[in-house]
Every structure is written in structure tokens, then in C-alpha cells.
Design a protein around this motif. Structure first.
Motif, PDB file in Angstrom:
ATOM      1  N   GLU A 141     -47.548 -73.115  75.139  1.00 32.59           N
ATOM      2  CA  GLU A 141     -47.206 -72.777  73.929  1.00 32.59           C
ATOM      3  C   GLU A 141     -47.210 -71.337  73.661  1.00 32.59           C
ATOM      4  O   GLU A 141     -48.008 -70.657  74.242  1.00 32.59           O
ATOM      5  N   ILE A 142     -46.381 -70.811  72.984  1.00 32.61           N
ATOM      6  CA  ILE A 142     -46.324 -69.211  72.677  1.00 32.61           C
ATOM      7  C   ILE A 142     -47.347 -68.916  71.517  1.00 32.61           C
ATOM      8  O   ILE A 142     -47.004 -69.757  70.398  1.00 32.61           O
ATOM      9  N   ARG A 143     -48.069 -68.280  71.571  1.00 34.49           N
ATOM     10  CA  ARG A 143     -48.926 -67.484  70.436  1.00 34.49           C
ATOM     11  C   ARG A 143     -48.619 -66.240  70.180  1.00 34.49           C
ATOM     12  O   ARG A 143     -48.235 -65.128  71.111  1.00 34.49           O
ATOM     13  N   ALA A 151     -40.067 -61.679  74.677  1.00 32.12           N
ATOM     14  CA  ALA A 151     -39.935 -63.081  74.050  1.00 32.12           C
ATOM     15  C   ALA A 151     -39.097 -63.912  74.904  1.00 32.12           C
ATOM     16  O   ALA A 151     -39.510 -65.248  75.230  1.00 32.12           O
ATOM     17  N   GLN A 152     -37.976 -63.530  75.604  1.00 29.03           N
ATOM     18  CA  GLN A 152     -37.110 -64.389  76.395  1.00 29.03           C
ATOM     19  C   GLN A 152     -37.880 -64.445  77.707  1.00 29.03           C
ATOM     20  O   GLN A 152     -37.754 -65.725  78.213  1.00 29.03           O
ATOM     21  N   CYS A 153     -38.971 -63.489  77.997  1.00 31.47           N
ATOM     22  CA  CYS A 153     -39.550 -63.747  79.231  1.00 31.47           C
ATOM     23  C   CYS A 153     -40.504 -64.755  79.310  1.00 31.47           C
ATOM     24  O   CYS A 153     -40.649 -65.951  80.019  1.00 31.47           O
ATOM     25  N   LEU A 154     -41.231 -65.115  78.079  1.00 28.02           N
ATOM     26  CA  LEU A 154     -42.279 -65.689  78.003  1.00 28.02           C
ATOM     27  C   LEU A 154     -41.572 -67.448  77.768  1.00 28.02           C
ATOM     28  O   LEU A 154     -42.055 -68.292  78.163  1.00 28.02           O
ATOM     29  N   SER A 155     -40.196 -67.336  76.995  1.00 26.77           N
ATOM     30  CA  SER A 155     -39.695 -68.887  76.901  1.00 26.77           C
ATOM     31  C   SER A 155     -39.376 -69.292  78.215  1.00 26.77           C
ATOM     32  O   SER A 155     -39.418 -70.407  78.424  1.00 26.77           O
ATOM     33  N   ALA A 156     -38.853 -68.413  79.223  1.00 32.74           N
ATOM     34  CA  ALA A 156     -38.378 -68.765  80.625  1.00 32.74           C
ATOM     35  C   ALA A 156     -39.636 -69.201  81.220  1.00 32.74           C
ATOM     36  O   ALA A 156     -39.369 -70.081  82.106  1.00 32.74           O
ATOM     37  N   VAL A 157     -40.775 -68.520  81.303  1.00 25.81           N
ATOM     38  CA  VAL A 157     -41.946 -68.824  81.974  1.00 25.81           C
ATOM     39  C   VAL A 157     -42.268 -70.436  81.404  1.00 25.81           C
ATOM     40  O   VAL A 157     -42.900 -71.112  82.214  1.00 25.81           O
TER      41      VAL A 157
END
Length: 314
Positions: free
Chosen positions: A86-88, A158-164
Motif C-alpha cells: 500500500e502507498i503511504r 507516484a506513477q513509479c510507486l503505482s507500477a511497483v
């Protein structure tokens, strides 16, 4: 029946016979010299059958807190309510919290880079960092044991974290192995309960923004409302106000060893209001328990509340 009354007889619930309280033995225990083997014996063939592990807490007996502390509570792991990734966010910082140890996440992070056709210019498993021409990706141990934090500095964060996140979730059940080279990343201690005189504090290896964000999340989501309720907060002063019921004060709880009457469903004791005071310096934060006006509280109450909070973070 011999054990007709638990409260009067002192019989154990789970085995017959007298339940022996060893608090006095622990309180007055003294160090003794280790057993010495005769010169005729080969010392390398012998070892401690019950070695004492290194303590994580610097507990010292005091007049205000004479009882031996309880073992640190274990936080539940692998809960179905906890997402794998999950993104924090905290302030301007964002990261990916993963429910897996860094040594397990590291091979998957390398797989993400390879599968997306990005050429790595430097790979350092000891620091958990992968450098590329477009930026860097890194992983380190999360605040809780068995968790990781992934940060992404490749293009749009943000895009990088979503892809990871999508990549890790897709490979969440896959056996990608554990990196021996990245195992040192799992060794850092980021939470510690400390005794300072007659008071306790929780030491977190987090800056003020991160510590506030993590504690706010746990206070709002990790507790049963019958035990702890967040009633107010003051971000600028670094203060949380909570209503908390100590261990053993909840009616009908099997955890209430200190008060057997509660086993029979009597009304629970009222919760007490406390103030959690955060102080941050140089990337580290301490949490103390005070009364709502900032006064000192009994050490046993302070430790109990910090124990409960630490259990949600481990």
C-alpha cells in the motif's frame, strides 16, 4: 470441587494445582557466577541449555514500578485485513509499504527493473539501492518487523510507486526467493521501549512527520474501541489524547490475569485519558505518556500503554 472458586482458591484455570506468582523471585534475582567445568572436560562440547537472550528493554526495578515487566506483546502478522502493498504518505514524502522482509522484496525489485527494460547502472544490495539512468529505487526495513519500505525516484514518483505496487502484488504469491546479500537490511532495530528513571518512553527511528503519520494511522485503525479511543490531537504540539483501558481492565477478557473477577463478565473499569507527547530530533522520535495536563503518570500505566502501541508497530 477443589477449584470451585478461582478467585479464592488460587487454582490455575488451565491446570490443576496452585498458581505460583514468581514476581518476588524476579524482583530480587541476583547475578551468579557461571558453572565452571573441570579441567578434564572439553568445554567446546558443552553449551547453555537455556540461554538468556539479550533484552530489548533496559528495565530496572524501582519503588514506583516493582513488578517484573510482562513479555512484549506480539503483533499479528499476515492479517487478511493488511494489504500486501500500500502507498503511504507523510508530508511531501511517499513510499510503498510492503508486508514482506527486505531480503524477500529485493529480488522482486530487481525483477521489476529487468522486466521494464531499465538498465541498472549500479546495484547495492547492502544498502538496498538500485541506480538507473532515470533515477533510483530503494528498499529498507519497515518500522514493523517483516515489512519493507520501497521508495521510487524514477520519473514521476507516484506513477513509479503505482507500477511497483502492481508488480509486487502480481508476484505476491510467487516464490522469488530471499537474497542473502540483502539480509543485513532486515537487522535494523527501529522500535525500542526504554526506561528512563521512573518513566517509560517509546523510541522510534522516524522523523517527526513520519512518526506522526504512523502513530495516527495505528491509533485510528489498530485498536478495539473498547480498549483505546483517539479523542483529540494537536499536530503542531505533537500531542495525541487517548482514552485507554489498561490490560486486565476489560470485562470478560482472557487477558485479565491481574483481575480474575473480569473473567466472569463484570462491568469493565472506566478508561483513563492520557496524552501522548512526541518529541523529534535528528530523524528520531520519542513518545511519552502524560496525564491530559502534561503531568507524570504511574510507570506501570505508562509502560502498559506504550506496550500496546509498540505491539501495533512491530
Amino acid at each position: 470441587m477443589l477449584c470451585s472458586s478461582v478467585a479464592l482458591s488460587g487454582c490455575g484455570l488451565f491446570q490443576s494445582g496452585y498458581y505460583y506468582d514468581r514476581n518476588d523471585e524476579y524482583r530480587h534475582a541476583e547475578m551468579s557466577e557461571p558453572l565452571k567445568l573441570p579441567d578434564s572436560q572439553n568445554a567446546t562440547r558443552y553449551q547453555d541449555s537455556m540461554p538468556v537472550p539479550q533484552a530489548d528493554s533496559d528495565f530496572m526495578v524501582s519503588e514506583s514500578d516493582p513488578d517484573a515487566p510482562r513479555p512484549e506483546p506480539l503483533a499479528a502478522s499476515g492479517s487478511s485485513d493488511q494489504p500486501f502493498a500500500e502507498i503511504r504518505e507523510a508530508g511531501s514524502e511517499s513510499w510503498l509499504l510492503v508486508s514482506a522482509a527486505p531480503a524477500s522484496v529485493w529480488p522482486r525489485l530487481q525483477g521489476f527493473v529487468a522486466d521494464h527494460g531499465v538498465a541498472a547502472t549500479a546495484i547495492d544490495p547492502a544498502s538496498g539501492r538500485i541506480d538507473t539512468a532515470q533515477g533510483s529505487l530503494s528498499v529498507r526495513q519497515g518500522l514493523r518487523s517483516g515489512t519493507s519500505e520501497v521508495r521510487c525516484g524514477v520519473g514521476d514518483s507516484a506513477q513509479c510507486l503505482s507500477a511497483v505496487k502492481a508488480y509486487l502484488e502480481a508476484s505476491g504469491d510467487a516464490d522469488t526467493g530471499v537474497s542473502l546479500a540483502a539480509q543485513p537490511l532486515d537487522q535494523s532495530e527501529r522500535i525500542k521501549l526504554q526506561n528512563r528513571g521512573d518513566s517509560w518512553q517509546l523510541a522510534l527511528a522516524l522523523d517527526g512527520e513520519r512518526a506522526w503519520s504512523e502513530l495516527l494511522y495505528q491509533l485510528q485503525n489498530a485498536f478495539d474501541a473498547d480498549r483505546l479511543t483517539l479523542v483529540d490531537q494537536n499536530r503542531s504540539a505533537g500531542q495525541f489524547y487517548v482514552d485507554y483501558r489498561q490490560s486486565g481492565e476489560s470485562g470478560g477478557s482472557w487477558g485479565g490475569w491481574a483481575n480474575p473477577v473480569n473473567w466472569f463478565g463484570d462491568d469493565a473499569a472506566p478508561a483513563t485519558r492520557y496524552r501522548l507527547q512526541l518529541q523529534s530530533q535528528a530523524g528520531a522520535t520519542t513518545v511519552r505518556v502524560e496525564d491530559p495536563e502534561g503531568g507524570q503518570v504511574p510507570a506501570t500505566a505508562s509502560r502498559d500503554l506504550l506496550d500496546a502501541i509498540a505491539a501495533t508497530l512491530r
